[in-house]
Every structure is written in structure tokens, then in C-alpha cells.
Design a protein around this motif. Sequence first.
Motif, PDB file in Angstrom:
ATOM      1  N   MET A 144     -23.990 109.724  -0.100  1.00 32.94           N
ATOM      2  CA  MET A 144     -23.221 109.904  -1.332  1.00 32.94           C
ATOM      3  C   MET A 144     -24.011 109.408  -2.537  1.00 32.94           C
ATOM      4  O   MET A 144     -24.657 108.365  -2.471  1.00 32.94           O
ATOM      5  N   ARG A 145     -23.932 110.151  -3.609  1.00 34.94           N
ATOM      6  CA  ARG A 145     -24.611 109.762  -4.848  1.00 34.94           C
ATOM      7  C   ARG A 145     -23.651 108.962  -5.733  1.00 34.94           C
ATOM      8  O   ARG A 145     -22.439 109.134  -5.631  1.00 34.94           O
ATOM      9  N   PRO A 146     -24.184 108.112  -6.594  1.00 32.21           N
ATOM     10  CA  PRO A 146     -23.312 107.382  -7.524  1.00 32.21           C
ATOM     11  C   PRO A 146     -22.437 108.349  -8.325  1.00 32.21           C
ATOM     12  O   PRO A 146     -22.893 109.409  -8.748  1.00 32.21           O
ATOM     13  N   GLY A 147     -21.193 107.974  -8.491  1.00 30.26           N
ATOM     14  CA  GLY A 147     -20.238 108.809  -9.210  1.00 30.26           C
ATOM     15  C   GLY A 147     -19.451 109.738  -8.311  1.00 30.26           C
ATOM     16  O   GLY A 147     -18.462 110.325  -8.725  1.00 30.26           O
ATOM     17  N   THR A 148     -19.869 109.873  -7.051  1.00 32.02           N
ATOM     18  CA  THR A 148     -19.179 110.740  -6.107  1.00 32.02           C
ATOM     19  C   THR A 148     -17.941 110.030  -5.572  1.00 32.02           C
ATOM     20  O   THR A 148     -17.959 108.836  -5.304  1.00 32.02           O
ATOM     21  N   ARG A 149     -16.880 110.809  -5.404  1.00 26.19           N
ATOM     22  CA  ARG A 149     -15.625 110.262  -4.885  1.00 26.19           C
ATOM     23  C   ARG A 149     -15.242 111.031  -3.624  1.00 26.19           C
ATOM     24  O   ARG A 149     -15.374 112.246  -3.551  1.00 26.19           O
ATOM     25  N   LEU A 150     -14.759 110.306  -2.642  1.00 22.92           N
ATOM     26  CA  LEU A 150     -14.299 110.896  -1.388  1.00 22.92           C
ATOM     27  C   LEU A 150     -12.812 110.603  -1.241  1.00 22.92           C
ATOM     28  O   LEU A 150     -12.405 109.436  -1.282  1.00 22.92           O
ATOM     29  N   ASN A 151     -12.007 111.659  -1.107  1.00 21.72           N
ATOM     30  CA  ASN A 151     -10.583 111.485  -0.829  1.00 21.72           C
ATOM     31  C   ASN A 151     -10.432 111.162   0.646  1.00 21.72           C
ATOM     32  O   ASN A 151     -10.896 111.923   1.496  1.00 21.72           O
ATOM     33  N   LEU A 152      -9.799 110.068   0.951  1.00 21.99           N
ATOM     34  CA  LEU A 152      -9.645 109.618   2.332  1.00 21.99           C
ATOM     35  C   LEU A 152      -8.403 110.274   2.936  1.00 21.99           C
ATOM     36  O   LEU A 152      -7.353 109.658   3.065  1.00 21.99           O
ATOM     37  N   GLN A 153      -8.567 111.533   3.298  1.00 16.29           N
ATOM     38  CA  GLN A 153      -7.486 112.304   3.884  1.00 16.29           C
ATOM     39  C   GLN A 153      -8.028 113.097   5.060  1.00 16.29           C
ATOM     40  O   GLN A 153      -9.119 113.638   5.001  1.00 16.29           O
ATOM     41  N   ALA A 154      -7.264 113.160   6.109  1.00 14.75           N
ATOM     42  CA  ALA A 154      -7.613 113.939   7.301  1.00 14.75           C
ATOM     43  C   ALA A 154      -6.335 114.138   8.106  1.00 14.75           C
ATOM     44  O   ALA A 154      -5.340 113.434   7.907  1.00 14.75           O
ATOM     45  N   GLU A 155      -6.390 115.060   9.025  1.00 17.17           N
ATOM     46  CA  GLU A 155      -5.231 115.372   9.858  1.00 17.17           C
ATOM     47  C   GLU A 155      -5.219 114.523  11.132  1.00 17.17           C
ATOM     48  O   GLU A 155      -6.263 114.275  11.732  1.00 17.17           O
ATOM     49  N   GLY A 156      -4.054 114.096  11.541  1.00 15.72           N
ATOM     50  CA  GLY A 156      -3.856 113.417  12.824  1.00 15.72           C
ATOM     51  C   GLY A 156      -4.718 112.186  13.006  1.00 15.72           C
ATOM     52  O   GLY A 156      -4.853 111.359  12.107  1.00 15.72           O
ATOM     53  N   ASP A 157      -5.319 112.081  14.190  1.00 12.47           N
ATOM     54  CA  ASP A 157      -6.150 110.922  14.526  1.00 12.47           C
ATOM     55  C   ASP A 157      -7.389 110.811  13.648  1.00 12.47           C
ATOM     56  O   ASP A 157      -7.954 109.722  13.507  1.00 12.47           O
ATOM     57  N   LYS A 158      -7.817 111.909  13.075  1.00 13.06           N
ATOM     58  CA  LYS A 158      -9.027 111.877  12.254  1.00 13.06           C
ATOM     59  C   LYS A 158      -8.866 110.963  11.049  1.00 13.06           C
ATOM     60  O   LYS A 158      -9.845 110.393  10.573  1.00 13.06           O
ATOM     61  N   LEU A 159      -7.652 110.785  10.559  1.00 11.93           N
ATOM     62  CA  LEU A 159      -7.453 109.859   9.442  1.00 11.93           C
ATOM     63  C   LEU A 159      -7.766 108.436   9.877  1.00 11.93           C
ATOM     64  O   LEU A 159      -8.468 107.706   9.179  1.00 11.93           O
ATOM     65  N   LYS A 160      -7.290 108.038  11.033  1.00 10.43           N
ATOM     66  CA  LYS A 160      -7.596 106.700  11.554  1.00 10.43           C
ATOM     67  C   LYS A 160      -9.105 106.550  11.742  1.00 10.43           C
ATOM     68  O   LYS A 160      -9.683 105.529  11.355  1.00 10.43           O
ATOM     69  N   TRP A 161      -9.732 107.553  12.293  1.00 14.68           N
ATOM     70  CA  TRP A 161     -11.180 107.499  12.523  1.00 14.68           C
ATOM     71  C   TRP A 161     -11.930 107.384  11.193  1.00 14.68           C
ATOM     72  O   TRP A 161     -12.890 106.625  11.085  1.00 14.68           O
ATOM     73  N   LEU A 162     -11.482 108.125  10.202  1.00 16.24           N
ATOM     74  CA  LEU A 162     -12.105 108.089   8.882  1.00 16.24           C
ATOM     75  C   LEU A 162     -11.990 106.696   8.270  1.00 16.24           C
ATOM     76  O   LEU A 162     -12.972 106.143   7.768  1.00 16.24           O
ATOM     77  N   LEU A 163     -10.828 106.112   8.337  1.00 15.71           N
ATOM     78  CA  LEU A 163     -10.606 104.787   7.753  1.00 15.71           C
ATOM     79  C   LEU A 163     -11.403 103.707   8.478  1.00 15.71           C
ATOM     80  O   LEU A 163     -11.959 102.800   7.850  1.00 15.71           O
ATOM     81  N   VAL A 164     -11.477 103.807   9.789  1.00 16.66           N
ATOM     82  CA  VAL A 164     -12.287 102.852  10.566  1.00 16.66           C
ATOM     83  C   VAL A 164     -13.760 102.995  10.199  1.00 16.66           C
ATOM     84  O   VAL A 164     -14.469 101.998  10.025  1.00 16.66           O
ATOM     85  N   ALA A 165     -14.228 104.227  10.037  1.00 19.02           N
ATOM     86  CA  ALA A 165     -15.622 104.464   9.644  1.00 19.02           C
ATOM     87  C   ALA A 165     -15.897 103.865   8.270  1.00 19.02           C
ATOM     88  O   ALA A 165     -16.949 103.239   8.060  1.00 19.02           O
ATOM     89  N   VAL A 166     -14.980 104.026   7.339  1.00 20.65           N
ATOM     90  CA  VAL A 166     -15.148 103.451   6.000  1.00 20.65           C
ATOM     91  C   VAL A 166     -15.205 101.925   6.082  1.00 20.65           C
ATOM     92  O   VAL A 166     -16.056 101.298   5.450  1.00 20.65           O
TER      93      VAL A 166
END
Length: 103
Positions: free
Chosen positions: A39-61
Motif C-alpha cells: 500500500m502507498r501512503p494515502g491509500t485507504r482499505l475498507n475492512l469489509q468482507a463476506e462471512g469468515d473472510k472478515l475475521k481473517w481480514l481483521l486478524v491479518a490487519v
Amino acid sequence: MEEFRSEYIKHYERYLPALMDGGTAERYILQVYDYLELMRPGTRLNLQAEGDKLKWLLVAVGAFMAAQDHWMDFELNDDYTKLRRVFLPDKFRRLMKKPPDKR
């Protein structure tokens, strides 16, 4: 999702070992981690995903923020739905790494 978003991010170490079993969750987490690295400075990532992928995304973050000095380069909004990479001057980075009594 039964847990709060902040729970998965702040306490990623509780969830990560069970997810890193060589399956779909591990592959997803590694993809997220690689994306965050690029990710480059100024880039934003919306932390949204379907089902279990949301948990996986948040754990990765959570794991990513705790690794190296990523906590300095990224900021989460108050409700843990967006992650943004900020520009951080090298001089400020060096200052933040110094012990408080040496600043």
C-alpha cells in the motif's frame, strides 16, 4: 460476526495460530498481508468482507500492525472499518524509534 472488530485486531494472536493451517484462511491472510505491504501512503482499505473472510481480514490487519514498525505507518478509524497508510517522514520515524529519554 460474534466478536467486535477490535477484538480480532487487538488480540490477533489468539486467532492466528488456528487459522495458519495451510488452508484457505492462511492463503487469504497472506494475500492481505502482502497487499498491506505494498500500500502507498494515502491509500485507504475498507475492512469489509463476506462471512469468515472478515475475521481473517481483521486478524491479518492485527498481525500486520504489530509486525516491525507498521504501527507508525498505518491508522485505523474509530470503528475499525477503514485502514489508511499515512506518509511518515524519515526524520519523524527515527525520532519515534529513540527511547523517550534520548529524544
